[in-house]
Motif scaffolding. Structure first.
Motif, PDB file in Angstrom:
ATOM      1  N   ALA A  37      19.752  38.143 -80.955  1.00 19.27           N
ATOM      2  CA  ALA A  37      19.336  39.384 -80.278  1.00 19.27           C
ATOM      3  C   ALA A  37      19.286  39.167 -78.771  1.00 19.27           C
ATOM      4  O   ALA A  37      19.673  40.041 -77.991  1.00 19.27           O
ATOM      5  N   ASP A  65      20.934  43.090 -77.463  1.00 19.52           N
ATOM      6  CA  ASP A  65      20.865  44.296 -78.300  1.00 19.52           C
ATOM      7  C   ASP A  65      20.320  45.486 -77.522  1.00 19.52           C
ATOM      8  O   ASP A  65      19.296  45.366 -76.844  1.00 19.52           O
ATOM      9  N   PHE A  70      18.709  46.930 -81.764  1.00 21.19           N
ATOM     10  CA  PHE A  70      17.605  45.997 -81.967  1.00 21.19           C
ATOM     11  C   PHE A  70      16.692  46.498 -83.091  1.00 21.19           C
ATOM     12  O   PHE A  70      16.266  45.716 -83.949  1.00 21.19           O
ATOM     13  N   ARG A 124      18.313  45.759 -86.277  1.00 24.82           N
ATOM     14  CA  ARG A 124      18.193  44.337 -86.609  1.00 24.82           C
ATOM     15  C   ARG A 124      16.798  44.028 -87.158  1.00 24.82           C
ATOM     16  O   ARG A 124      16.657  43.308 -88.152  1.00 24.82           O
TER      17      ARG A 124
END
Lengths: 383, 383
Positions: free
Chosen positions: A281, A286, A291, A294
């Motif tokens: 990340a 990201d 993000f 994720r």
């Protein structure tokens, strides 16, 4: 100095030690501790249980005195760009990392055998290797050791539906020779694969060390979106050790599998995958939406399977890992059962069912610790 | 049989051992290993580093021979309903679990002192206890041990803004007596708190064991939404050991804090909190939206702080834990620095700044392992 192997086979300790590059006394002291002998399945062999003195774990000495060195551990890049720049100078080759189990295939005493990472002869992998690798490779190169991944939905160690394999395929990614510690690298492996018609890992191309991280990010994101694992980055001239790098989806799928059996896995398994995501990340900067996706993927990969395990147990279902193998020969299934038993794996094998291509056998591994822990919590046991 | 403590203090081993209920020989063998002596700060004492023979870790024997037993570990319910039904019969009391550090406050040699969980005299907690606990409690009950939590934004161990405290408050949750192993329970603690005007934990009420899980869920969800930790569930008659249960937000805030220093925390810290979330999601039968929110919260609580740590390190910022204390007396700050040094905590204390209520001192603890690991990964080191 002769070592009597089980089954009346004698091996000359001094000459084996010489070839391994260690003293005979040292090898003798290792016997039965770090080095174990096996007389089943054939061929008889000595197996290095742990790495020692530069000898990889999984290294095997066959009864004829030949050695198949263990496949070296490939280290992992946590931040792609600095790792590539630090470890490679010119260009890098990028290959797909397959998600299955690592085997070394060699011809020993006239027969093809497949060794697991740990140096066990796996009867099932051996049958697959026999069926898929043309014997011409070994006729022309009797000392060759084919290093590859066994992948597919009928892989009992790592079952995966994402490959084109119907049951389990051998995919070559490197070659070595008996008695040699070193791998010959990507180019040598692809040359052998092409010449003899052996399936090989996909080669994405060669990139400069400066541009590689950006290219690999795109490759890995694409692989991830298709359920694939990631890449191995290699030196085109095979001068440096390769390194691996995996997709977020693959890290999360590992977690998803492990959290189903949350109490049977080491905690470092969980931790290492979360840390990989943290570095990825940061390196890939990201955006907010990416993000969040994720974070949601990571959280869900742990909570969803664990919740399902608890809910299953509430419904009275026992937690078990179910896998299936497809064997041509019924004897292979029987041998594979014996192989599991010798490796200390507790599993129940269903009776074989006839299927196109051979016989299907369902295998259930009981995950004792997760079952016990979940039951005790449901009974009100405190942590 | 006399033991010479540092500073020429002698203690009668046999009579101490008698009161602890172990043999003198056994106690002697523990000295310097499990039982350590301390001559700073006053009073001089022996401290049990580990639990042994039913004596809790953190148990302290003062130089006058009096004993303050360690505060017993409160076990955790993973599934509320079965845990409550199994461990309690009639009703249960539900109290708020405060998020700070556990201290025991007693009067020793005419002075009020605060002991940490591990049995260290904490100079800062002692100053707070002296200021907040009316001396009348100890005048009337010279043997009383007040067990409570130190909470607030100026708590150097667990700084929290969610309590009304300006700096650090002592919140009573149980009482014991010197020389007694057992706690007197919630009712006794609240009676003392009321009589002497000592702050005490919030008591949510008494519920039947059958209805408690449902009530507690609502209480814990409400606490979680307000940044609070969770509850402790106690037997009204103090017959069974208490148990604790925490909110999802609190589990995640723990992770958020720990992942900022991801390489300095034990992996069981991470794992246990994820497992709590898995059981809570199963017991509370999260709906789809709730479950997604839980997964996102969990994922973010790990990746957000870790990403920030990596990004900070990329920008050249050293990773450190920064906390602040507010002391009335400058000597307390100096003593607290010495206390950290003796506990093996590496920290840098800034010069004190005058502030309303005393002096503010900023403390920076360097987290070596996370700094080193992050730097090495950024330099391309492989895992």
């Amino acid at each position: 100095m002769l070592l009597r192997l089980p089954g009346e086979v004698e091996m000359n300790i001094r000459s084996v030690a010489d070839r391994l590059g260690i003293s005979a006394g040292r090898l003798e002291r290792m016997l039965g501790r770090i080095v174990r002998s096996s007389d089943w399945p054939e061929p008889r062999l000595l197996r290095f249980d742990k790495a020692i003195s530069g000898i990889e774990a999984g290294t095997v000495v066959f009864e004829d005195g030949e050695i198949a060195y263990g496949y070296p551990k490939i280290r992992r890049a946590m931040m792609l760009d600095p790792a590539i720049r630090r470890h490679f100078s010119g260009g890098v080759l990028v290959e797909e990392k397959m998600n299955g189990h690592n085997v070394r295939v060699a011809r020993v005493g006239g027969k093809t055998i497949a060794l697991t990472r740990g140096g066990f002869v796996c009867p099932y992998s051996t049958e697959v290797a026999e069926g898929q690798i043309p014997s011409g490779v070994f006729d022309d190169h009797p000392a060759i050791v084919l290093c590859g991944e066994m992948v597919g939905p009928k892989n009992p160690y790592v079952p995966k539906d994402v490959y084109s394999a119907d049951s389990m395929d051998f995919i070559l990614f490197d070659v070595s020779r008996k008695g040699k510690r070193d791998m010959e690298g990507s180019k040598a492996a692809h040359a052998i694969a092409e010449e003899y018609g052996v399936k090989a890992v996909r080669l994405f191309g060669e990139f400069t060390a400066e541009k590689a991280a950006g290219e690999i990010r795109e490759i890995v994101e694409d692989l991830g979106s298709r359920g694939r694992e990631g890449v191995v980055i290699k030196d085109p001239e095979n001068l440096n050790s390769p390194m691996k790098y995996t997709s977020s989806e693959s890290n999360c799928r590992d977690l998803e599998f492990a959290f189903r059996y949350y109490n049977d896995y080491g905690q470092d398994f969980f931790f290492s995958r979360v840390v990989r995501e943290g570095f990825q990340a940061a390196e890939w900067s990201d955006g907010a939406a990416e993000f969040d996706a994720r974070c949601l993927r990571l959280g869900r990969s742990m909570l969803m399977p664990m919740r399902e395990t608890v809910e299953a147990k509430i419904s009275g279902i026992e937690i078990a890992q179910e896998v299936e193998i497809l064997v041509r020969d019924l004897q292979t299934a029987a041998d594979f059962e014996e192989h599991y038993r010798r490796m200390g794996v507790r599993a129940v094998f269903d009776p074989p069912r006839t299927a196109p291509g051979g016989h299907l056998v369902k295998i259930r591994r009981v995950v004792m610790s997760t079952n016990d822990k979940t039951r005790s919590v449901l009974e009100g046991q405190l942590w």
